[in-house]
Scaffold this motif. Structure first.
Motif, PDB file in Angstrom:
ATOM      1  N   PRO A  74       0.823  -1.215   0.036  1.00  0.00           N
ATOM      2  CA  PRO A  74       0.105  -0.113  -0.199  1.00  0.00           C
ATOM      3  C   PRO A  74       0.796   1.215   0.128  1.00  0.00           C
ATOM      4  CG  PRO A  74      -0.774  -1.510   1.641  1.00  0.00           C
ATOM      5  CD  PRO A  74       0.664  -1.987   1.109  1.00  0.00           C
ATOM      6  N   ALA A  75       0.247   2.235  -0.634  1.00  0.00           N
ATOM      7  CA  ALA A  75       1.027   3.672  -0.618  1.00  0.00           C
ATOM      8  C   ALA A  75       1.338   4.025   0.678  1.00  0.00           C
ATOM      9  CB  ALA A  75       0.090   4.648  -1.224  1.00  0.00           C
ATOM     10  N   VAL A  76       2.639   4.585   1.022  1.00  0.00           N
ATOM     11  CA  VAL A  76       2.925   5.115   2.237  1.00  0.00           C
ATOM     12  C   VAL A  76       2.572   6.447   2.563  1.00  0.00           C
ATOM     13  CG1 VAL A  76       5.014   5.523   3.699  1.00  0.00           C
ATOM     14  CG2 VAL A  76       5.058   3.571   2.439  1.00  0.00           C
ATOM     15  N   THR A  77       1.848   6.806   3.574  1.00  0.00           N
ATOM     16  CA  THR A  77       1.340   7.987   3.957  1.00  0.00           C
ATOM     17  C   THR A  77       1.774   8.122   5.329  1.00  0.00           C
ATOM     18  OG1 THR A  77      -0.728   7.232   4.810  1.00  0.00           O
ATOM     19  CG2 THR A  77      -0.475   7.936   2.292  1.00  0.00           C
ATOM     20  N   GLY A  78       1.268   9.375   6.012  1.00  0.00           N
ATOM     21  CA  GLY A  78       1.564   9.307   7.564  1.00  0.00           C
ATOM     22  C   GLY A  78       0.542   8.432   8.286  1.00  0.00           C
ATOM     23  N   SER A  79      -0.145   7.927   7.805  1.00  0.00           N
ATOM     24  CA  SER A  79      -1.203   7.006   8.508  1.00  0.00           C
ATOM     25  C   SER A  79      -1.431   5.535   7.731  1.00  0.00           C
ATOM     26  CB  SER A  79      -2.613   7.716   8.791  1.00  0.00           C
ATOM     27  OG  SER A  79      -3.093   7.868   7.334  1.00  0.00           O
ATOM     28  N   THR A  80      -0.307   5.162   7.269  1.00  0.00           N
ATOM     29  CA  THR A  80      -0.267   3.776   6.580  1.00  0.00           C
ATOM     30  C   THR A  80      -0.736   2.613   7.450  1.00  0.00           C
ATOM     31  OG1 THR A  80       0.788   4.651   4.586  1.00  0.00           O
ATOM     32  CG2 THR A  80       0.568   2.387   4.919  1.00  0.00           C
ATOM     33  N   LEU A  81      -1.747   1.937   7.491  1.00  0.00           N
ATOM     34  CA  LEU A  81      -1.631   0.996   8.450  1.00  0.00           C
ATOM     35  C   LEU A  81      -0.852  -0.428   8.008  1.00  0.00           C
ATOM     36  CD1 LEU A  81      -5.406   1.021   8.853  1.00  0.00           C
ATOM     37  CD2 LEU A  81      -3.707   1.890  10.492  1.00  0.00           C
ATOM     38  N   ALA A  82      -0.339  -1.070   8.945  1.00  0.00           N
ATOM     39  CA  ALA A  82       0.657  -2.086   8.677  1.00  0.00           C
ATOM     40  C   ALA A  82       0.437  -3.414   9.756  1.00  0.00           C
ATOM     41  CB  ALA A  82       2.075  -1.819   8.843  1.00  0.00           C
ATOM     42  N   THR A  83       0.787  -4.514   9.400  1.00  0.00           N
ATOM     43  CA  THR A  83       0.890  -5.466  10.624  1.00  0.00           C
ATOM     44  C   THR A  83       2.047  -5.594  11.106  1.00  0.00           C
ATOM     45  OG1 THR A  83      -1.227  -6.669   9.547  1.00  0.00           O
ATOM     46  CG2 THR A  83       0.195  -7.884  10.882  1.00  0.00           C
ATOM     47  N   LEU A  84       2.277  -5.732  12.343  1.00  0.00           N
ATOM     48  CA  LEU A  84       3.442  -5.644  13.058  1.00  0.00           C
ATOM     49  C   LEU A  84       3.682  -7.033  13.232  1.00  0.00           C
ATOM     50  CD1 LEU A  84       6.217  -4.469  14.080  1.00  0.00           C
ATOM     51  CD2 LEU A  84       4.868  -4.108  16.079  1.00  0.00           C
ATOM     52  N   THR A  85       4.800  -7.812  12.985  1.00  0.00           N
ATOM     53  CA  THR A  85       5.044  -9.217  13.226  1.00  0.00           C
ATOM     54  C   THR A  85       6.351  -9.311  13.966  1.00  0.00           C
ATOM     55  OG1 THR A  85       6.025  -9.708  11.192  1.00  0.00           O
ATOM     56  CG2 THR A  85       3.762 -10.209  11.384  1.00  0.00           C
ATOM     57  N   LEU A  86       6.684 -10.616  14.650  1.00  0.00           N
ATOM     58  CA  LEU A  86       7.749 -10.379  15.446  1.00  0.00           C
ATOM     59  C   LEU A  86       8.706 -11.387  14.673  1.00  0.00           C
ATOM     60  CD1 LEU A  86       6.583 -10.886  18.991  1.00  0.00           C
ATOM     61  CD2 LEU A  86       7.501  -8.824  17.922  1.00  0.00           C
ATOM     62  N   ASN A  87      10.140 -11.232  14.620  1.00  0.00           N
ATOM     63  CA  ASN A  87      11.206 -12.157  14.163  1.00  0.00           C
ATOM     64  C   ASN A  87      12.215 -11.970  14.931  1.00  0.00           C
ATOM     65  OD1 ASN A  87      12.256 -13.575  11.950  1.00  0.00           O
ATOM     66  ND2 ASN A  87      12.119 -11.956  10.541  1.00  0.00           N
ATOM     67  N   VAL A 113      13.883  -3.737  11.545  1.00  0.00           N
ATOM     68  CA  VAL A 113      12.665  -4.253  10.787  1.00  0.00           C
ATOM     69  C   VAL A 113      13.129  -4.846   9.455  1.00  0.00           C
ATOM     70  CG1 VAL A 113      11.232  -2.961  12.103  1.00  0.00           C
ATOM     71  CG2 VAL A 113      11.825  -2.109   9.974  1.00  0.00           C
ATOM     72  N   ALA A 114      12.137  -5.813   8.851  1.00  0.00           N
ATOM     73  CA  ALA A 114      12.148  -5.956   7.764  1.00  0.00           C
ATOM     74  C   ALA A 114      10.704  -5.627   7.074  1.00  0.00           C
ATOM     75  CB  ALA A 114      12.242  -7.661   7.459  1.00  0.00           C
ATOM     76  N   LEU A 115      10.896  -5.064   5.762  1.00  0.00           N
ATOM     77  CA  LEU A 115       9.836  -4.714   5.234  1.00  0.00           C
ATOM     78  C   LEU A 115       9.343  -5.475   4.093  1.00  0.00           C
ATOM     79  CD1 LEU A 115      10.602  -0.682   5.017  1.00  0.00           C
ATOM     80  CD2 LEU A 115       9.156  -1.800   6.842  1.00  0.00           C
ATOM     81  N   SER A 116       8.016  -5.457   3.879  1.00  0.00           N
ATOM     82  CA  SER A 116       7.168  -6.274   2.839  1.00  0.00           C
ATOM     83  C   SER A 116       8.036  -5.697   1.402  1.00  0.00           C
ATOM     84  CB  SER A 116       5.780  -5.788   2.546  1.00  0.00           C
ATOM     85  OG  SER A 116       4.975  -6.503   3.721  1.00  0.00           O
ATOM     86  N   THR A 117       8.133  -6.573   0.676  1.00  0.00           N
ATOM     87  CA  THR A 117       8.660  -6.173  -0.637  1.00  0.00           C
ATOM     88  C   THR A 117       8.431  -4.947  -1.108  1.00  0.00           C
ATOM     89  OG1 THR A 117       8.939  -8.518  -1.307  1.00  0.00           O
ATOM     90  CG2 THR A 117       9.072  -6.913  -2.972  1.00  0.00           C
ATOM     91  N   GLY A 118       7.131  -4.283  -1.422  1.00  0.00           N
ATOM     92  CA  GLY A 118       6.805  -3.196  -1.932  1.00  0.00           C
ATOM     93  C   GLY A 118       7.506  -1.920  -1.092  1.00  0.00           C
ATOM     94  N   TRP A 119       7.313  -1.966   0.094  1.00  0.00           N
ATOM     95  CA  TRP A 119       7.863  -0.990   0.873  1.00  0.00           C
ATOM     96  C   TRP A 119       9.472  -1.183   1.247  1.00  0.00           C
ATOM     97  CZ3 TRP A 119       3.930  -2.148   5.310  1.00  0.00           C
ATOM     98  CH2 TRP A 119       2.552  -1.200   4.971  1.00  0.00           C
ATOM     99  N   TYR A 120      10.005  -2.249   0.902  1.00  0.00           N
ATOM    100  CA  TYR A 120      11.369  -2.301   0.887  1.00  0.00           C
ATOM    101  C   TYR A 120      12.147  -1.719  -0.289  1.00  0.00           C
ATOM    102  CZ  TYR A 120      15.789  -5.046   0.806  1.00  0.00           C
ATOM    103  OH  TYR A 120      17.239  -5.280   0.847  1.00  0.00           O
ATOM    104  N   GLY A 121      11.381  -1.572  -1.304  1.00  0.00           N
ATOM    105  CA  GLY A 121      11.815  -0.848  -2.455  1.00  0.00           C
ATOM    106  C   GLY A 121      12.988  -1.387  -3.155  1.00  0.00           C
TER     107      GLY A 121
END
Length: 173
Positions: A74-87, A113-121
């Motif tokens: 999803p597009a990154v904004t000031g209020s982008t929702l994400a799911t936080l997982t532990l690793n 942190v590790a970011l999903s592929t799209g956010w990792y860019g």
């Protein structure tokens, strides 16, 4: 049955928004255009089970099951929702190999942190800090991007025999 309901909601909500956008007499631009932008699945991979480390409650791939893949987030904004997982980013932890950004491992006491592929860019956010804010409490923490939570591949040894990440994951120590 629950999955079908969730899919219906995903398709009904954009339709309602489009109707509001095109309501006769409306002259002002729709202020929440980012809500219309979505990240759709890009494909799927077949599951393959293996020696999966379940240290932090990791989901392990199952033979013959199909897993959804994403090339985007999803597009990154000031209020982008994400799911936080532990690793665990430690050597031998459930995070798999060394960090894609630095080629090293990190202790569980380090804020990475590790970011999903799209956010990792493609690594464009490597070693940059992100702020994670809990929606429920408003408390925040800062962590360094150290790795990718791969949304395009998985179910192999390199990925701890875990499925591909969803497209909205912040995987943290």
């Amino acid at each position: 049955m629950a999955t079908t309901s969730a899919i219906r909601v995903l398709y009904v909500i954009p339709l309602l928004i489009l109707v509001i956008l095109h309501e006769p007499g409306q002259t002002q631009a729709f202020p929440y255009r980012s809500l219309l932008q979505t990240c759709q699945p890009s494909g799927s991979i077949p599951g393959e089970s293996g020696n999966c480390n379940t240290e932090n409650g990791s989901e392990c791939c199952q033979d013959g099951r199909s897993y959804t893949t994403y090339d985007c987030s999803p597009a990154v904004t000031g209020s982008t929702l994400a799911t936080l997982t532990l690793n665990s980013f430690a050597e031998g932890g459930d995070g798999g190999g060394a960090s894609a950004c630095t080629g090293r491992f990190y202790g569980d006491d380090q804020m990475v942190v590790a970011l999903s592929t799209g956010w990792y860019g493609g690594g464009s956010r490597c070693t940059k800090n992100i702020v994670i804010t809990a929606a429920s409490t408003g408390k925040s923490a800062t962590a360094m991007v150290a790795d990718e939570c791969d949304s395009t591949t998985g179910c192999d040894e390199e990925h701890n025999f875990e499925p591909p990440c969803r497209n909205n994951i912040v995987d943290a120590t």
